[in-house]
Design an enzyme around this catalytic site. Sequence first.
Site, PDB file in Angstrom:
ATOM      1  N   PRO A   2       1.080 -16.991 -45.778  1.00  0.00           N
ATOM      2  CA  PRO A   2       1.082 -15.808 -46.646  1.00  0.00           C
ATOM      3  C   PRO A   2      -0.193 -14.996 -46.453  1.00  0.00           C
ATOM      4  O   PRO A   2      -1.297 -15.533 -46.510  1.00  0.00           O
ATOM      5  CB  PRO A   2       1.154 -16.415 -48.055  1.00  0.00           C
ATOM      6  CG  PRO A   2       1.775 -17.759 -47.861  1.00  0.00           C
ATOM      7  CD  PRO A   2       1.268 -18.236 -46.536  1.00  0.00           C
ATOM      8  N   GLU A   3      -0.036 -13.706 -46.178  1.00  0.00           N
ATOM      9  CA  GLU A   3      -1.174 -12.825 -45.988  1.00  0.00           C
ATOM     10  C   GLU A   3      -1.336 -11.952 -47.234  1.00  0.00           C
ATOM     11  O   GLU A   3      -0.648 -12.151 -48.236  1.00  0.00           O
ATOM     12  CB  GLU A   3      -0.988 -12.021 -44.705  1.00  0.00           C
ATOM     13  CG  GLU A   3      -0.910 -12.922 -43.472  1.00  0.00           C
ATOM     14  CD  GLU A   3      -0.792 -12.176 -42.154  1.00  0.00           C
ATOM     15  OE1 GLU A   3      -0.916 -10.929 -42.151  1.00  0.00           O
ATOM     16  OE2 GLU A   3      -0.570 -12.830 -41.124  1.00  0.00           O
TER      17      GLU A   3
END
Length: 271
Positions: A2-3
């Site tokens: 997850p960014e």
Amino acid sequence: MPELPEVEVTRLGFADRIAGARITALRVGKPLRWALAVDPETLVGRTVVGVRRRGKYLLVDLSDGLLMLHLGMSGSLRFTHGLPLPGTHDHFDLVTDLGTLRLNDPRRFGAVVFAADEDAPIAIKLLGGLGMEPLGDAFDFDVFHAGLRRRQAAIKQVLLAGDVVVGVGNIYASEALFMAGIRPTVAASRISRPRALRLHAAIREILARAVQRGGSTLRDFSNVDGQSGYFQLEAMVYARAGEPCRVCGAPIRQFKQGQRSTFFCAICQKS
């Protein structure tokens, strides 16, 4: 992993719903990347004031102290009433009178850490070296350009490092560099002011659009309601090796850069 857009989508999914909630219980499962750093029982009775984001960290402000949450490589959060009994990969439950916030993390690189405040040593260790936030007025162009001028490393590596601007992960670095017409291997210090201005704008636009699309779901990311993101469906270069560029038709190229896959168009990103 997850960014920043996925973390922001996660925050937006539960921040309003958990605000004002009173903590009634905490459950800590298998050890995560870092320890909670407090006796869970001492947090019972405290109130959730709100939820912020700093880079890829979610900051859950309490009436006394804060919890810093990181989703790691494969983590996701759920917030609702009536969750089933914790499964094998459910490692943290924050039970409140408005619902339960649960962290699911198959690879256990995520973390939930308590700090008395943002001046506490653990908070400074985790948050102190982060660069500017790219979403919002804090993303100052002159500071951004000056930061690039001080770095000799390749521009994509500088973006990933997070000390100039925070949260521009692998997917969005490739996309922003394509939009700005900059080759991923060029030294950050060689980027002229006009090209840096294009990159600054591209980072803003790409990340904002990704948040609007619910983030990117390449493997297992989902928001707090279990829904996937859709930004990956409109990616210009990322994960499109060998496919024609959507602008010029040349094949998208892929190579390893710092152990991460980089995607670019040799025609549209000449320098």
